[in-house]
Design an enzyme around this catalytic site. Structure first.
Site, PDB file in Angstrom:
ATOM      1  CG  ASP A   1      -1.896  -1.303   1.159  1.00 19.40           C
ATOM      2  OD1 ASP A   1      -2.293  -1.625   0.142  1.00 19.40           O
ATOM      3  OD2 ASP A   1      -2.406  -1.592   2.332  1.00 19.40           O
TER       4      ASP A   1
ATOM      5  CE1 TYR B   1       3.824  -6.970   3.480  1.00 20.08           C
ATOM      6  CE2 TYR B   1       2.653  -9.456   3.521  1.00 20.08           C
ATOM      7  CZ  TYR B   1       2.848  -8.295   2.850  1.00 20.08           C
ATOM      8  OH  TYR B   1       2.359  -8.158   1.473  1.00 20.08           O
TER       9      TYR B   1
END
Length: 258
Positions: free
Chosen positions: A52, A110
């Site tokens: 994002d 992540y």
């Protein structure tokens, strides 16, 4: 010929990885570089995952098909020559045409960095999330086990997601503290839109005593985004690595993050 590029980028000034109209993205600058190398021919890349706006990547894998006869290692300097300095190709590999950076992946990892100091160092603004309030590290750590395993993550997914199957498996979830920096590391077979940031926001609520650890079980059961915590800032999120059903590629990935 199919070429895999191992890409690292600072996502601060980009509106995510995937190309979008009227804004700058990581995909756009990479494809612009490839277009120059291919003498004006447009080259569309495939990515291992979409990040994002403001999100960073230690290792993002992309691939593309080309007719150019360029030496495998030479792709690094060739592509970097036309890239901005906050996007770098750090390795390259020629692979079989049946390898796909998205469909051949088996796990993603992540990392999320959260600063819990009262005052945030201005040089860290773009690289951490910030929570300057009460944060109980032990309570946060106790939450992690509730996310391990196979679950329906509907409550931890943005309402904007068009994915119907929201069942994912988390294999590892760890936390550590270095002064005022809390680092989360989560690994799974895949992640939904905003899933990691919503999970972190939910854990922050427990660490701040807004609700108990056991309430996370209710969030799962409700299967409704409104019950989970606020989405954490994108600035603290990093795509750390992606692994595949390909040992050669995995060996390169592991060597680049050591």
């Amino acid at each position: 010929m199919r070429v895999v590029l191992f890409c690292r980028y600072d996502g601060t000034k980009y509106f995510g990885f995937q190309i979008q109209p009227n804004v700058i993205t990581v995909q756009e600058v990479i494809e612009n570089s490839l277009k120059r190398i291919h003498k004006g021919k447009s080259i569309r890349i495939q990515m291992s995952g979409r990040t994002d706006s403001g999100v960073h990547a230690y290792i993002q894998l992309i691939h593309f098909d080309t007719e150019l006869n360029i030496n495998e290692k030479s792709w690094v300097n060739s592509v970097n020559a036309y890239l901005p300095k906050d996007v770098r190709i750090i390795a390259s590999k020629i692979v079989n045409d049946n390898f796909h950076v998205r469909y051949s992946s088996i796990s993603k990892t992540y990392e999320y960095k959260l600063c819990i100091s009262k005052i945030l160092d201005p040089f860290m603004v773009n690289y951490v999330g910030h929570f300057p309030y009460k944060f109980d590290y032990d309570k946060a750590k106790e939450c992690l086990e509730l996310f391990i395993g196979k679950h329906d993550f509907t409550s931890f997914c943005s309402k904007n997601s068009s994915v119907e199957n929201k069942i994912r498996t988390i294999t590892d979830f760890n936390i550590n503290r270095d002064g005022d920096i809390i680092t989360f590391e989560i690994t799974g077979d895949g992640f939904l839109y905003n899933m990691v940031r919503i999970i972190i926001g939910t854990i922050i609520n427990v660490a701040n005593s807004r609700y108990s650890k056991d309430y996370i079980k209710e969030i799962f059961k409700n299967k409704n985004r409104m019950y989970a915590g606020k989405r954490a800032s994108g600035s603290g999120l990093y795509l750390k690595k992606v692994l595949f059903n390909n040992d050669e590629i995995n060996n390169i990935v592991e060597s680049l993050i050591k």
